[in-house]
Write an enzyme that holds these catalytic residues in place. Structure first.
Site, PDB file in Angstrom:
ATOM      1  N   ARG A 138       0.817  -1.231   0.000  1.00 56.11           N
ATOM      2  CA  ARG A 138       0.000   0.000   0.000  1.00 56.11           C
ATOM      3  C   ARG A 138       0.843   1.270   0.000  1.00 56.11           C
ATOM      4  NH1 ARG A 138      -3.310  -2.771   3.957  1.00 56.11           N
ATOM      5  NH2 ARG A 138      -4.927  -3.916   2.849  1.00 56.11           N
ATOM      6  N   LYS A 160       1.258  11.493 -10.349  1.00 58.71           N
ATOM      7  CA  LYS A 160       0.315  10.648 -11.088  1.00 58.71           C
ATOM      8  C   LYS A 160       1.065   9.421 -11.576  1.00 58.71           C
ATOM      9  CE  LYS A 160      -3.449  13.364 -13.094  1.00 58.71           C
ATOM     10  NZ  LYS A 160      -4.067  13.872 -14.329  1.00 58.71           N
ATOM     11  N   GLU A 202       4.611  19.118 -24.225  1.00 65.84           N
ATOM     12  CA  GLU A 202       4.158  19.397 -22.855  1.00 65.84           C
ATOM     13  C   GLU A 202       4.704  20.759 -22.382  1.00 65.84           C
ATOM     14  OE1 GLU A 202       1.942  17.496 -21.497  1.00 65.84           O
ATOM     15  OE2 GLU A 202       2.370  15.357 -21.764  1.00 65.84           O
ATOM     16  N   LYS A 244       4.391  23.001 -13.288  1.00 66.11           N
ATOM     17  CA  LYS A 244       3.770  21.771 -12.777  1.00 66.11           C
ATOM     18  C   LYS A 244       3.855  21.726 -11.257  1.00 66.11           C
ATOM     19  CE  LYS A 244       2.699  17.076 -13.455  1.00 66.11           C
ATOM     20  NZ  LYS A 244       2.693  15.884 -14.256  1.00 66.11           N
ATOM     21  N   GLU A 254      -6.157  16.359  -8.077  1.00 60.51           N
ATOM     22  CA  GLU A 254      -6.952  16.820  -9.224  1.00 60.51           C
ATOM     23  C   GLU A 254      -8.416  17.078  -8.847  1.00 60.51           C
ATOM     24  OE1 GLU A 254      -6.551  14.193 -12.596  1.00 60.51           O
ATOM     25  OE2 GLU A 254      -6.630  15.875 -13.996  1.00 60.51           O
ATOM     26  N   ARG A 258      -5.752  21.239 -10.900  1.00 55.56           N
ATOM     27  CA  ARG A 258      -4.813  20.348 -11.605  1.00 55.56           C
ATOM     28  C   ARG A 258      -5.324  19.965 -12.986  1.00 55.56           C
ATOM     29  NH1 ARG A 258      -0.965  15.441  -9.460  1.00 55.56           N
ATOM     30  NH2 ARG A 258      -0.111  15.020 -11.523  1.00 55.56           N
ATOM     31  N   ASN A 262      -4.140  18.906 -17.945  1.00 50.60           N
ATOM     32  CA  ASN A 262      -4.702  17.976 -18.925  1.00 50.60           C
ATOM     33  C   ASN A 262      -5.082  18.703 -20.221  1.00 50.60           C
ATOM     34  OD1 ASN A 262      -6.772  15.329 -19.344  1.00 50.60           O
ATOM     35  ND2 ASN A 262      -5.034  15.052 -17.986  1.00 50.60           N
ATOM     36  N   HIS A 265      -5.182  16.980 -23.654  1.00 50.36           N
ATOM     37  CA  HIS A 265      -5.069  15.536 -23.452  1.00 50.36           C
ATOM     38  C   HIS A 265      -6.345  14.753 -23.741  1.00 50.36           C
ATOM     39  CE1 HIS A 265      -1.222  16.555 -21.815  1.00 50.36           C
ATOM     40  NE2 HIS A 265      -0.942  15.289 -21.547  1.00 50.36           N
ATOM     41  N   HIS A 269      -5.260  11.443 -25.710  1.00 50.51           N
ATOM     42  CA  HIS A 269      -5.346  10.055 -25.231  1.00 50.51           C
ATOM     43  C   HIS A 269      -6.209   9.212 -26.174  1.00 50.51           C
ATOM     44  CE1 HIS A 269      -4.120  10.958 -20.772  1.00 50.51           C
ATOM     45  NE2 HIS A 269      -3.103  10.953 -21.605  1.00 50.51           N
ATOM     46  N   HIS A 281       3.434  10.234 -27.191  1.00 48.01           N
ATOM     47  CA  HIS A 281       2.468  10.977 -26.370  1.00 48.01           C
ATOM     48  C   HIS A 281       2.468  12.471 -26.737  1.00 48.01           C
ATOM     49  CE1 HIS A 281       0.062  12.058 -22.877  1.00 48.01           C
ATOM     50  NE2 HIS A 281       1.009  12.899 -22.473  1.00 48.01           N
TER      51      HIS A 281
END
Ligand SMILES: NC(=O)c1ccc[n+]([C@@H]2O[C@H](COP(=O)([O-])OP(=O)(O)OC[C@H]3O[C@@H](n4cnc5c(N)ncnc54)[C@H](O)[C@@H]3O)[C@@H](O)[C@H]2O)c1
Ligand SMILES: O=C(O)C(=O)C[C@@H](O)[C@H](O)[C@H](O)COP(=O)(O)O
Ligand SMILES: [Zn+2]
Length: 377
Positions: A138, A160, A202, A244, A254, A258, A262, A265, A269, A281
């Site tokens: 965990r 992330k 990016e 960032k 998020e 945040r 994206n 994106h 994606h 990407h």
């Protein structure tokens, strides 16, 4: 493909830039961590791992085997018990079977909660290694050693972590901030030019959402922006990390702000999935940025000059700004699975102006189809 120059361990250089990030499990300040940008940074790895760590699993792709071995040897010299786990290259590494392989290595070597994972590679490696670290017992510490521009400016920072499923990109994952990030600029010297340019997408994203000076630097010399030896690229890296760091420090999970990271994106994606991950990407993000700009223009939120600037700057870097026609239904399937959606409500990040990101609830998918016509070849 050539591997990066072997990073040197000593001495720790003075000209490194340290960008602090709040929140997380790192050793810097109150629960935050540092992103260090510079050269010859490997000597900082033991300090970032912290005093409690005994065993370290170094996760790297096949293409970076020699670099992974150097990191392992340095850790052993520093007194750690180090192992390597070699995983498939690029997007093939972001797979549940790869995570299961890493869990097996951790289990068979008795890794405890005071042990750690180190990623060595691009964003695909920090994503899966971060996910392994988030889930093992965990949660154990992870330090990222990004070796791509995209990894340095984006993937290794912010916590992330995730893997893909057959249904889409990053659909399974966790928020698991690293204990630290070492962005060693020497690693960029062997990065293929198309990979460096992919990372610049990016960087451009950060320019449009938060730091327009980034755009000015690229516009003044797109060539120097792509030169791994240039001071311009270093400044672009540091500015993008700062954007960032600022965003994720305030909204790790998020819950709101945040989402601006994206930008571009939602379509990106969907393109990556439609192309079975054969597109980089950053190339997909580039098309996604132009799509978002056209959508914002069409609904009267973004002025023509700022919308046009997207295409111009991305093309100046050799990034794609259009996509094949006839793929709309496939793309819409991907868009419907985007994590920003709420129920049937499709949501995009758009700009209300330069540096003014906002979220937009799409009133009707036909609007997206009309925008798609603006970006088809
Ligand atoms: N978690 C996040 O916040 C975040 C942010 C952005 C992107 N991402 C993810 O990152 C991934 C893309 O990362 P990427 O662009 O770094 O790609 P990547 O990890 O696939 O690496 C690209 C290629 O470069 C090679 N390579 C890496 N470093 C090298 C070096 N120094 N010299 C020579 N070759 C080298 C790799 O072996 C690989 O073939 C995507 O999966 C994307 O979803 C995550
Ligand atoms: O850090 C973030 O937040 C981002 O959205 C950064 C993106 O560049 C990155 O590609 C991220 O992996 C996308 O996340 P996702 O939640 O859309 O899968
Ligand atoms: Zn991205």
């Amino acid at each position: 493909m050539t591997e990066p120059n072997t990073p040197s361990t000593e001495p720790v250089p003075d000209d490194a830039t340290v960008i602090p990030v709040a929140g997380g499990s790192g050793s810097a300040g109150t629960g935050g961590y540092d992103v260090v940008v510079g050269k010859g940074l490997l000597g900082r790895l033991p300090g970032m791992l912290g005093p409690s760590v005994r065993r370290v699993l170094v996760i790297h792709p096949r293409a970076l085997r020699a670099t992974g071995d150097v990191v392992k040897a340095d850790l052993e010299t520093a007194g750690f018990q180090a192992l390597t786990a070699e995983i498939p290259d690029a997007e093939e590494g972001k797979h549940i079977q790869v995570a299961a392989f890493c869990w097996q290595v951790l289990g068979q070597n008795d890794f405890t909660r005071s042990d750690a994972v180190v990623s060595v590679g691009g964003g695909s490696v920090s994503d899966v290694a971060g996910f392994v670290a988030a889930t093992w017992l965990r949660g154990v510490r992870v330090v990222h050693f990004p070796t791509t521009l995209l990894g340095m400016v984006d993937a290794a920072v912010g916590g992330k972590a995730g893997i893909n499923t057959a249904e889409g990109k990053n659909l399974v994952g966790a928020f698991h901030p690293p204990a630290g990030v070492l962005a060693d600029l020497d690693t960029l010297l062997t990065l293929p030019p198309n990979e460096l340019v992919s990372g610049l997408a990016e960087v451009v994203k950060c320019g449009f959402i938060a730091d327009p000076e980034i755009l000015t630097i690229i516009e003044s010399s797109p060539e120097q922006a792509q030169n791994p030896h240039s001071s311009q690229l270093r400044e672009l890296i540091e500015r993008s990390i700062a954007v960032k760091a600022q965003v994720v420090s305030n909204d790790l999970r998020e819950a709101g702000a945040r989402e601006m990271l994206n930008y571009g994106h939602t379509l990106a994606h969907a393109i990556e999935l439609a192309e079975r991950y054969q597109w980089r990407h950053g190339a997909a993000v580039s098309v996604g940025l132009v799509f978002a700009a056209e959508l914002a223009r069409s609904v009267g939120r973004l002025d023509d000059a700022t919308a046009d600037r997207h295409r111009t700057i991305l093309e100046s870097l050799g990034l794609p700004t259009s996509y094949s026609s006839g793929r709309w239904e496939t793309l819409l399937d991907g868009i419907r699975r985007d994590k920003k959606n709420r129920g049937d409500q499709l949501r995009f990040v758009l700009l209300d102006g330069l540096g003014k990101p906002t979220t937009y609830d799409v009133p009707d998918a036909s609007l997206l189809f009309a925008t798609y016509q603006e970006i088809t070849e």
